[in-house]
Design an enzyme around this catalytic site. Sequence first.
Site, mmCIF file in Angstrom:
data_model
loop_
_atom_site.group_PDB
_atom_site.id
_atom_site.type_symbol
_atom_site.label_atom_id
_atom_site.label_comp_id
_atom_site.label_asym_id
_atom_site.label_seq_id
_atom_site.Cartn_x
_atom_site.Cartn_y
_atom_site.Cartn_z
ATOM 1 N NE ARG A 90 -0.114 -3.084 3.104
ATOM 2 C CZ ARG A 90 -0.172 -1.762 2.889
ATOM 3 N NH1 ARG A 90 -1.263 -1.089 3.185
ATOM 4 N NH2 ARG A 90 0.866 -1.132 2.389
ATOM 5 C CE1 TYR A 91 -5.304 -5.815 5.467
ATOM 6 C CE2 TYR A 91 -5.449 -4.285 3.630
ATOM 7 C CZ TYR A 91 -5.363 -4.516 4.993
ATOM 8 O OH TYR A 91 -5.346 -3.464 5.863
ATOM 9 N NE ARG A 94 -9.340 -5.902 2.098
ATOM 10 C CZ ARG A 94 -8.953 -6.677 3.114
ATOM 11 N NH1 ARG A 94 -8.772 -7.974 2.933
ATOM 12 N NH2 ARG A 94 -8.720 -6.151 4.292
ATOM 13 C CB CYS A 103 -4.401 13.970 -7.487
ATOM 14 S SG CYS A 103 -3.856 12.368 -6.878
ATOM 15 C CB CYS A 107 -3.894 16.036 -0.398
ATOM 16 S SG CYS A 107 -5.367 15.709 -1.386
ATOM 17 C CB CYS A 110 -0.586 12.890 -0.575
ATOM 18 S SG CYS A 110 -0.821 11.354 -1.485
ATOM 19 N NE ARG A 112 -0.684 4.760 -2.474
ATOM 20 C CZ ARG A 112 -2.011 4.555 -2.453
ATOM 21 N NH1 ARG A 112 -2.824 5.323 -3.161
ATOM 22 N NH2 ARG A 112 -2.521 3.563 -1.763
ATOM 23 C CG ASP A 271 -0.324 6.492 6.691
ATOM 24 O OD1 ASP A 271 -0.703 5.752 7.621
ATOM 25 O OD2 ASP A 271 -0.839 6.501 5.557
ATOM 26 C CG ASP A 308 -2.581 1.564 6.251
ATOM 27 O OD1 ASP A 308 -2.331 0.344 6.416
ATOM 28 O OD2 ASP A 308 -3.056 2.025 5.203
ATOM 29 C CE LYS A 315 -6.900 1.018 4.769
ATOM 30 N NZ LYS A 315 -6.304 0.121 3.736
HETATM 31 C C1 LIG Z 1 -6.665 0.051 2.534
HETATM 32 C C2 LIG Z 1 -6.154 -0.983 1.642
HETATM 33 C C3 LIG Z 1 -6.981 -1.992 1.159
HETATM 34 C C4 LIG Z 1 -8.439 -2.079 1.523
HETATM 35 O O1 LIG Z 1 -8.640 -2.306 2.864
HETATM 36 P P1 LIG Z 1 -10.139 -2.494 3.410
HETATM 37 O O2 LIG Z 1 -9.964 -2.584 4.886
HETATM 38 O O3 LIG Z 1 -10.666 -3.746 2.794
HETATM 39 O O4 LIG Z 1 -10.905 -1.296 2.962
HETATM 40 C C5 LIG Z 1 -6.430 -2.934 0.346
HETATM 41 N N1 LIG Z 1 -5.149 -2.914 -0.001
HETATM 42 C C6 LIG Z 1 -4.303 -1.954 0.452
HETATM 43 C C7 LIG Z 1 -2.890 -1.996 0.052
HETATM 44 C C8 LIG Z 1 -4.781 -0.951 1.280
HETATM 45 O O5 LIG Z 1 -3.963 0.008 1.705
HETATM 46 S S1 SF4 Z 2 -4.522 12.123 -0.846
HETATM 47 FE FE1 SF4 Z 2 -2.878 11.861 -2.375
HETATM 48 S S2 SF4 Z 2 -3.665 10.348 -3.826
HETATM 49 FE FE2 SF4 Z 2 -5.443 11.121 -2.642
HETATM 50 S S3 SF4 Z 2 -6.240 12.821 -3.899
HETATM 51 FE FE3 SF4 Z 2 -4.819 13.714 -2.412
HETATM 52 S S4 SF4 Z 2 -2.845 13.784 -3.506
HETATM 53 FE FE4 SF4 Z 2 -4.173 12.372 -4.630
#
Ligand SMILES: *Cc1c(COP(=O)(O)O)cnc(C)c1O
Ligand code: SF4
Length: 361
Positions: A90-91, A94, A103, A107, A110, A112, A271, A308, A315
């Site tokens: 995305r960025y 990174r 997991c 949670c 979550c 995801r 989210d 986000d 973010k």
């Molecule tokens: C949160 C996130 C990151 C890391 O973001 P930082 O602000 O550098 O901690 C990188 N990629 C994705 C897809 C993210 O959701």
């Molecule tokens: S928030 Fe989602 S990905 Fe993170 S530990 Fe909980 S279930 Fe797993």
Amino acid sequence: MEIWQKMLQSCVTSPARLTRRYGVDPRPLAAVAERYPMRVTPYYLSLIQSVDDPIWRQAVPSVEELEAGSCCADPLEEEEQSPVANLVHRYPDRVLFQVCSECAMYCRFCTRKRKVGKDRMQVTRNTIAQGLAYIRKHPEIRDVILSGGDPLLLSNEMLDGILKELRGIPTVEILRIGTRMPVVLPQRITLALTRMLQRYHPLYLNTHFNHPDEITPLAARALARLADAGIPLGNQTVLLRGVNDDPQIMRRLMQRLLAVRVKPYYLYQADLVLGTEHFRTTVEEGLDIMRALRGHTSGMAVPAFVIDAPGGGGKIPLLPEYLQSLGDEVILKNYQGLDYRYSNARPVTEQNVPMAVNQSG
Ligand SMILES: *Cc1c(COP(=O)(O)O)cnc(C)c1O
Ligand code: SF4
């Protein structure tokens, strides 16, 4: 088999197991667990003090998860930003690299939940190899975040293999691990694990505590082990209704994190994920919590409050209105609500001294 792996095998994975202990009717919850998997470690379950307390709400399915929500299985559009399976780019510099689909606990809030622990998330040796190849081909990537699922659910050998490959890529400067293991299965943080991890510095670990009751002596011991291995520890908290949507609880959480050597990193506005609407607060509540932190306790204890952005914008930080106006004079509000002024006029230097000043001086 290691102790933590045995503990994983005795996780509670169906609501029926809760009946005897808590006297809840598991039948309506079974349909929820079918849609979104349930798994709670015996350790995390032992932290529950009463039905529907902050620990329970994070761990036990609720019928509210099946309510029709306004939005979306994947509001952050992670799938659109995945050039190869299980890697989100995305960025610019990174990536988020998903190396495990499961997991230790699922949670309920979550982001995801559309895929973790489900058949639709497949992490294989092949997807990991593809992710590594992508990172090798993209020298602009200098920061790799291992995520999932939970990367610490992998065996030490498997994780060691992935870290070794990543460290072999000269353009990758830092490694990060995002994990909830210190919260839900602190027994995972073995000496063998920390000895392995410390060979891959600079390596950062972000964990995910949401409530001060999660910071137990066992969790503190796990965190001390990681910190003693020289791993800088951060924490990402999600603002959750009925869990931590209270300035006092949040302040206590952040203070206790610092006391166990963890620096609060992010506080996330929840989210817009389908099946999690009952956890959502307003943004104003998040800003109120931030206002109750800054100035009122150690600056080290203050995370960045972020949304986000839906649509994959990344973010975006939010701050209460400390900056009242910005011009030749800056008007600022401090943590007590008092106004302060800062002169923002261009400093006078030899080059820009106005004529009139020159002559009279
Ligand atoms: C949160 C996130 C990151 C890391 O973001 P930082 O602000 O550098 O901690 C990188 N990629 C994705 C897809 C993210 O959701
Ligand atoms: S928030 Fe989602 S990905 Fe993170 S530990 Fe909980 S279930 Fe797993």
